[in-house]
Design a protein around this motif. Structure first.
Motif, short mmCIF file in Angstrom:
data_model
loop_
_atom_site.label_atom_id
_atom_site.label_comp_id
_atom_site.label_asym_id
_atom_site.label_seq_id
_atom_site.Cartn_x
_atom_site.Cartn_y
_atom_site.Cartn_z
N UNK A 1 0.81 -1.22 0.00
CA UNK A 1 0.00 0.00 0.00
C UNK A 1 0.84 1.27 0.00
N UNK A 2 1.92 1.27 0.78
CA UNK A 2 2.77 2.46 0.83
C UNK A 2 3.51 2.68 -0.50
N UNK A 3 4.03 1.60 -1.07
CA UNK A 3 4.72 1.73 -2.36
C UNK A 3 3.74 2.15 -3.45
N UNK A 4 2.48 1.68 -3.36
CA UNK A 4 1.47 2.11 -4.32
C UNK A 4 1.23 3.61 -4.24
N UNK A 5 1.14 4.12 -3.00
CA UNK A 5 0.97 5.57 -2.82
C UNK A 5 2.19 6.33 -3.31
N UNK A 6 3.38 5.76 -3.08
CA UNK A 6 4.61 6.43 -3.51
C UNK A 6 4.70 6.52 -5.02
N UNK A 7 4.37 5.43 -5.71
CA UNK A 7 4.39 5.45 -7.17
C UNK A 7 3.30 6.36 -7.73
N UNK A 8 2.19 6.49 -7.00
CA UNK A 8 1.14 7.41 -7.44
C UNK A 8 1.64 8.85 -7.41
N UNK A 9 2.50 9.16 -6.43
CA UNK A 9 3.10 10.50 -6.37
C UNK A 9 4.06 10.70 -7.53
N UNK A 10 4.90 9.70 -7.79
CA UNK A 10 5.93 9.83 -8.82
C UNK A 10 5.32 9.84 -10.23
N UNK A 11 4.40 8.93 -10.48
CA UNK A 11 3.88 8.75 -11.84
C UNK A 11 2.63 9.56 -12.12
N UNK A 12 1.81 9.78 -11.09
CA UNK A 12 0.52 10.44 -11.31
C UNK A 12 0.43 11.79 -10.62
N UNK A 13 1.51 12.24 -9.99
CA UNK A 13 1.55 13.54 -9.30
C UNK A 13 0.47 13.65 -8.22
N UNK A 14 0.15 12.54 -7.58
CA UNK A 14 -0.82 12.57 -6.50
C UNK A 14 -0.13 13.01 -5.19
N UNK A 15 -0.93 13.27 -4.17
CA UNK A 15 -0.42 13.78 -2.90
C UNK A 15 -0.50 12.70 -1.83
N UNK A 16 0.55 12.60 -1.02
CA UNK A 16 0.56 11.67 0.11
C UNK A 16 0.37 12.47 1.39
N UNK A 17 -0.65 12.11 2.16
CA UNK A 17 -0.92 12.82 3.40
C UNK A 17 0.10 12.45 4.47
N UNK A 18 0.13 13.24 5.54
CA UNK A 18 1.05 12.96 6.64
C UNK A 18 0.74 11.62 7.29
N UNK A 19 -0.55 11.32 7.40
CA UNK A 19 -0.92 10.06 8.04
C UNK A 19 -0.48 8.87 7.19
N UNK A 20 -0.57 9.00 5.87
CA UNK A 20 -0.08 7.94 4.98
C UNK A 20 1.42 7.75 5.16
#
Length: 242
Positions: free
Chosen positions: A180-199
């Motif tokens: 789940x964390x790596x999925x969120x990280x790749x979403x930031x890198x590839x899709x310019x999404x935002x990761x919250x502090x809680x994530x």
């Protein structure tokens, strides 16, 4: 193959439909706990205190990450039960592989299990395959299929079987909670999404759990569990003793 691939995949895809991705991710975070429980009860491996602690910390990290993602934690009772079935079948599959990895290579295991599971999978999807409009799939769809087949399934299976053979199912399963964390990280890198502090906190807790794991080479084909007790050496009794 029937439990770990066929039943697992059916439960997983219908759980996504009935419960949603966030709920599935949260409940699948219990898989390492189930792996440790199954391994302990079946006596395939002896799970040490540090491994139990790392398992609980890792699952807590997944829970924090999922809540921090803002996903909707909802779903029908059937969807939640299917989530647990998916998690339990994957845990059973991982533990059942341990004795096999001590005898067979990852290549043979992957080939035999995939071929065996393909039979019920094809039977279950026969009607959908017959009614599929293959011309409407498009090049992007076929590229996605190739990616899901080669790196996501074939290569990951080989790595997974090899890892279980080296360090055991309970320790190897903890790395799955990084998904789940790596999925969120790749979403930031590839899709310019935002990761919250809680994530970010959830990802850090999940990663920290790996540091709690005991060091050692694990339970390779010719090795015992790092927590196992060495057998006593029998000393012959002196001649004439009772």
């Amino acid at each position: 193959a029937l439990i770990g691939i066929w039943l697992n995949q059916l439960a997983f895809v219908y759980a996504l439909r009935l419960a949603g991705a966030a709920t599935v991710a949260l409940l699948f975070g219990t898989a390492p706990i189930l792996v440790a429980v199954f391994a302990h009860l079946s006596r395939i491996e002896k799970v040490g205190a540090r491994t139990w602690l790392a398992t609980v910390v890792s699952s807590v990290g997944v829970a924090i990450l999922v809540v921090g993602s803002g996903g909707s934690l909802s779903g029908s009772l059937g969807g939640i039960l299917l989530c647990l079935v998916s998690s339990a079948t994957w845990a059973f599959y991982s533990c059942a592989l341990v004795p096999l990895t001590r005898v067979y290579s990852p290549y043979r295991l992957s080939a035999v299990l995939t071929t065996a599971a393909a039979v019920p999978l094809l039977a279950s999807s026969a009607l959908q395959l017959a009614g599929q409009n293959w011309g409407a799939v498009g090049s992007a769809g076929w590229l996605a299929f190739a990616y899901a087949l080669v790196p996501s399934y074939i290569l990951s299976n080989l790595v997974w079987f090899r890892t279980i053979g080296l360090v055991g199912a309970p320790r190897a399963s903890l790395y799955i909670n990084l998904e789940p964390f790596l999925g969120a990280l790749f979403a930031v890198i590839l899709l310019s999404e935002h990761v919250s502090r809680l994530e970010a906190v959830g990802g850090a807790v999940t990663a920290a759990a790996l540091a709690v794991l005991p060091r050692g080479k694990g339970i390779g084909k010719a090795q015992a569990s790092p927590d196992a007790v060495e057998p006593a050496i029998e000393v012959p009794a002196p001649t004439g003793s009772s």
